[in-house]
Design a protein around this motif. Structure first.
Motif, PDB file in Angstrom:
ATOM      1  N   ARG A  37      30.704 -24.859 -20.374  1.00 13.21           N
ATOM      2  CA  ARG A  37      31.854 -26.200 -19.635  1.00 13.21           C
ATOM      3  C   ARG A  37      31.431 -27.239 -18.827  1.00 13.21           C
ATOM      4  NH1 ARG A  37      35.107 -20.584 -19.663  1.00 13.21           N
ATOM      5  NH2 ARG A  37      33.385 -20.680 -17.459  1.00 13.21           N
ATOM      6  N   THR A  38      30.121 -26.870 -18.062  1.00 13.25           N
ATOM      7  CA  THR A  38      29.979 -28.225 -17.131  1.00 13.25           C
ATOM      8  C   THR A  38      29.304 -28.744 -17.608  1.00 13.25           C
ATOM      9  OG1 THR A  38      29.478 -26.198 -15.743  1.00 13.25           O
ATOM     10  CG2 THR A  38      28.337 -27.945 -15.389  1.00 13.25           C
ATOM     11  N   GLY A  41      32.352 -31.107 -19.567  1.00 12.96           N
ATOM     12  CA  GLY A  41      32.673 -31.584 -18.573  1.00 12.96           C
ATOM     13  C   GLY A  41      32.360 -32.550 -17.766  1.00 12.96           C
ATOM     14  N   TRP A  42      30.990 -32.906 -17.545  1.00  7.63           N
ATOM     15  CA  TRP A  42      30.003 -33.703 -17.454  1.00  7.63           C
ATOM     16  C   TRP A  42      29.644 -35.368 -18.598  1.00  7.63           C
ATOM     17  CZ3 TRP A  42      30.235 -36.061 -12.674  1.00  7.63           C
ATOM     18  CH2 TRP A  42      30.621 -34.618 -11.764  1.00  7.63           C
ATOM     19  N   LEU A  44      32.248 -35.748 -21.190  1.00 11.58           N
ATOM     20  CA  LEU A  44      33.696 -36.431 -21.194  1.00 11.58           C
ATOM     21  C   LEU A  44      33.920 -37.578 -19.612  1.00 11.58           C
ATOM     22  CD1 LEU A  44      35.875 -33.341 -21.870  1.00 11.58           C
ATOM     23  CD2 LEU A  44      35.288 -35.613 -23.748  1.00 11.58           C
ATOM     24  N   VAL A  45      33.431 -36.553 -18.089  1.00 10.74           N
ATOM     25  CA  VAL A  45      33.476 -37.680 -17.731  1.00 10.74           C
ATOM     26  C   VAL A  45      32.597 -39.090 -17.782  1.00 10.74           C
ATOM     27  CG1 VAL A  45      32.347 -38.100 -14.825  1.00 10.74           C
ATOM     28  CG2 VAL A  45      34.235 -36.023 -15.524  1.00 10.74           C
TER      29      VAL A  45
END
Length: 62
Positions: A37-38, A41-42, A44-45
């Motif tokens: 997930r981390t 998430g990064w 996607l950022v």
């Protein structure tokens, strides 16, 4: 040392190592989703920042 005692000690140590490996494997399996997930998430950022950045002017083709 008698062979039976040596074999018994070997079995005890092997069982301890197996239990330790199982505990490590379970702990690693519990950590995986959060790490995934981390990273997602990064990623996607990063994609969002690239999309939000001002576009570079197109190079003229001679």
């Amino acid at each position: 040392m008698r062979p039976e005692i040596h074999l018994a000690l070997h079995h005890v140590r092997a069982a301890e190592l197996r239990a330790e490996a199982d505990a490590y494997r379970l702990a690693a399996a519990a950590r995986r989703p959060r790490n995934l997930r981390t990273r997602l998430g990064w990623t996607l950022v990063e994609v969002g920042l690239r999309l939000a950045a001002t576009p570079k002017p197109a190079a003229a083709i001679p």
